[in-house]
Design an enzyme around this catalytic site. Structure first.
Site, PDB file in Angstrom:
ATOM      1  N   GLY A  36       0.834  -1.261   0.010  1.00 50.38           N
ATOM      2  CA  GLY A  36      -0.095   0.014   0.011  1.00 50.38           C
ATOM      3  C   GLY A  36       0.846   1.382  -0.197  1.00 50.38           C
ATOM      4  N   ILE A  52      -1.023  -7.053  10.700  1.00 48.57           N
ATOM      5  CA  ILE A  52      -2.128  -7.649  10.970  1.00 48.57           C
ATOM      6  C   ILE A  52      -1.970  -8.820  12.133  1.00 48.57           C
ATOM      7  CG2 ILE A  52      -3.915  -7.244   9.169  1.00 48.57           C
ATOM      8  CD1 ILE A  52      -3.244 -10.238   8.237  1.00 48.57           C
ATOM      9  N   PHE A  72      -1.783 -10.570   0.605  1.00 49.00           N
ATOM     10  CA  PHE A  72      -0.936 -10.492  -0.542  1.00 49.00           C
ATOM     11  C   PHE A  72      -1.915 -10.979  -1.691  1.00 49.00           C
ATOM     12  CE2 PHE A  72       2.725 -10.852   2.347  1.00 49.00           C
ATOM     13  CZ  PHE A  72       3.202  -9.835   2.211  1.00 49.00           C
ATOM     14  N   ASN A  88       0.977 -14.942   5.737  1.00 49.58           N
ATOM     15  CA  ASN A  88       0.497 -13.684   6.083  1.00 49.58           C
ATOM     16  C   ASN A  88      -1.198 -13.883   5.788  1.00 49.58           C
ATOM     17  OD1 ASN A  88       0.649 -10.649   5.864  1.00 49.58           O
ATOM     18  ND2 ASN A  88      -0.731 -10.831   4.132  1.00 49.58           N
ATOM     19  N   THR A 113     -12.317 -13.488  -2.822  1.00 55.54           N
ATOM     20  CA  THR A 113     -11.981 -13.425  -4.254  1.00 55.54           C
ATOM     21  C   THR A 113     -12.517 -14.714  -5.032  1.00 55.54           C
ATOM     22  OG1 THR A 113     -10.150 -13.695  -5.758  1.00 55.54           O
ATOM     23  CG2 THR A 113      -9.788 -14.589  -3.777  1.00 55.54           C
ATOM     24  N   TYR A 137      -2.731 -18.460  -3.931  1.00 56.61           N
ATOM     25  CA  TYR A 137      -3.347 -17.348  -3.215  1.00 56.61           C
ATOM     26  C   TYR A 137      -4.694 -17.730  -3.255  1.00 56.61           C
ATOM     27  CZ  TYR A 137      -6.167 -13.096  -4.287  1.00 56.61           C
ATOM     28  OH  TYR A 137      -7.326 -12.210  -4.233  1.00 56.61           O
ATOM     29  N   ARG A 275      -2.865 -18.864 -21.663  1.00 54.92           N
ATOM     30  CA  ARG A 275      -2.403 -19.381 -20.477  1.00 54.92           C
ATOM     31  C   ARG A 275      -3.186 -20.382 -19.850  1.00 54.92           C
ATOM     32  NH1 ARG A 275      -2.587 -13.340 -17.722  1.00 54.92           N
ATOM     33  NH2 ARG A 275      -4.733 -13.531 -18.401  1.00 54.92           N
TER      34      ARG A 275
END
Length: 321
Positions: A36, A52, A72, A88, A113, A137, A275
């Site tokens: 950020g 956090i 992330f 994280n 997400t 992720y 991809r």
């Protein structure tokens, strides 16, 4: 009400923090500034530079809730360095939930997400679609969703997870600037600015009207409004999961053409191989958000979304054209 916004110096977190302030709430931003920007914290918000994992130092019973964006979010990086994401995104959220429990803060809105779904079997995704993330992720975000569900059942947390599709646009001085950048709209804008030679089209032979992938784009301000509604709608002991999207898709070529129209600049293309894992169409059904939260996106015009992003891109690069 008083809210802690984790990751509030980032793209989406800063826009949500600005909307909270405009609605009359008291806001504290907690961000370690690893991705950020200090100048992204909206005026009027208190700022704590920190992780956090250390939320217990900052949370107290005066807070009414937490909006959690600190994570992330680079898919490729998560494949190369998965432990960073587990440490994280999952470990940090576990520490945050513990701090909330100890402080008696019992309201949470989580930035989840569409990557939790992985490669979808249908074009229009509902919240009932199977979750099979294809990257650490996405897996880390799904793990947090499961963690939050357990917290609601065991300890009465009131929580909403909002699963985003493709977020774009800007809100005044708050916009998208990742390093490295991986999102289509800012990448195409970089080409229009002359900062990148061409935009890569990863496949032009998909079963779509123009052969390029189709994605659902939502304006970041519409997204922010959904977070305020979610905070108000959260119920003790319940974990609500909602998709957020326009409910329609735009192809990669449509995005590129819209950038040409909005900016007036050429955007060279470079065809590249497909991809692995890229579905032809990925569009959200946001019917649950409409029904339960009373939310509906109002900034659905692609050119308008790109126009806001273009204005922000020029403001941070010094371009006046």
């Amino acid at each position: 009400m008083k809210y802690l916004v984790t990751g509030g110096a980032g793209y989406i977190g800063s826009v949500v923090a600005a909307h909270l302030l405009e609605a009359g709430h008291e806001v504290t931003v907690l961000d370690d500034l690893s991705t950020g920007f200090r100048e992204g914290v909206p005026a009027g918000a208190a700022f704590i530079e920190g992780r956090i994992q250390d939320a217990s130092r900052h949370l107290d019973p005066s807070y009414d809730g937490v909006l959690h964006f600190a994570a992330f979010s680079q898919v490729g990086e998560s494949v190369a360095d998965p432990e960073k994401y587990w440490r994280n995104n999952v470990g940090g959220t576990m520490a945050l939930l513990s701090a909330m429990r100890d402080a008696g803060v019992r309201r949470l809105v989580f930035s989840s997400t569409a990557a939790t779904y992985g490669e979808p079997a249908t074009d229009l995704l509902t919240e009932d679609a199977p979750t099979a993330p294809t990257s650490p992720y996405g897996a880390s975000k799904l793990a947090v969703d499961h963690m939050i569900g357990g917290e609601c059942t065991a300890h009465g947390l009131a929580a909403v997870s909002l699963r985003y599709f493709n977020v774009a646009g800007a809100y005044g001085s708050h916009g998208e600037r990742h390093d490295p950048e991986s999102h289509l709209v800012p990448l195409v804008l970089q080409v229009a600015q002359g900062r990148r030679e061409a935009i890569s089209l990863y496949g032009d032979d998909y079963p779509t009207p123009d052969g390029t992938c189709v994605r659902d784009y939502i304006h970041v301000a519409d997204l922010a409004e959904a977070h305020l509604l979610a905070a108000a709608a959260a119920k003790p002991g319940e974990h609500l999961i909602c998709n957020l999207g326009n409910g329609r898709g735009f192809s990669v070529r449509e995005v590129v053409d819209a950038v040409r129209e909005v900016t007036g600049h050429p955007v060279p293309e470079a065809l590249a191989p497909r991809r692995p894992g890229d579905p032809a169409v990925l569009v959200a059904s946001a019917e649950r958000a409409r029904t339960v939260l009373g939310w509906s996106p109002s900034r659905t015009d692609l050119a308008a979304i790109i126009g806001d992003a273009w204005q922000f891109a020029r403001s941070i690069s010094g371009t006046k054209e």
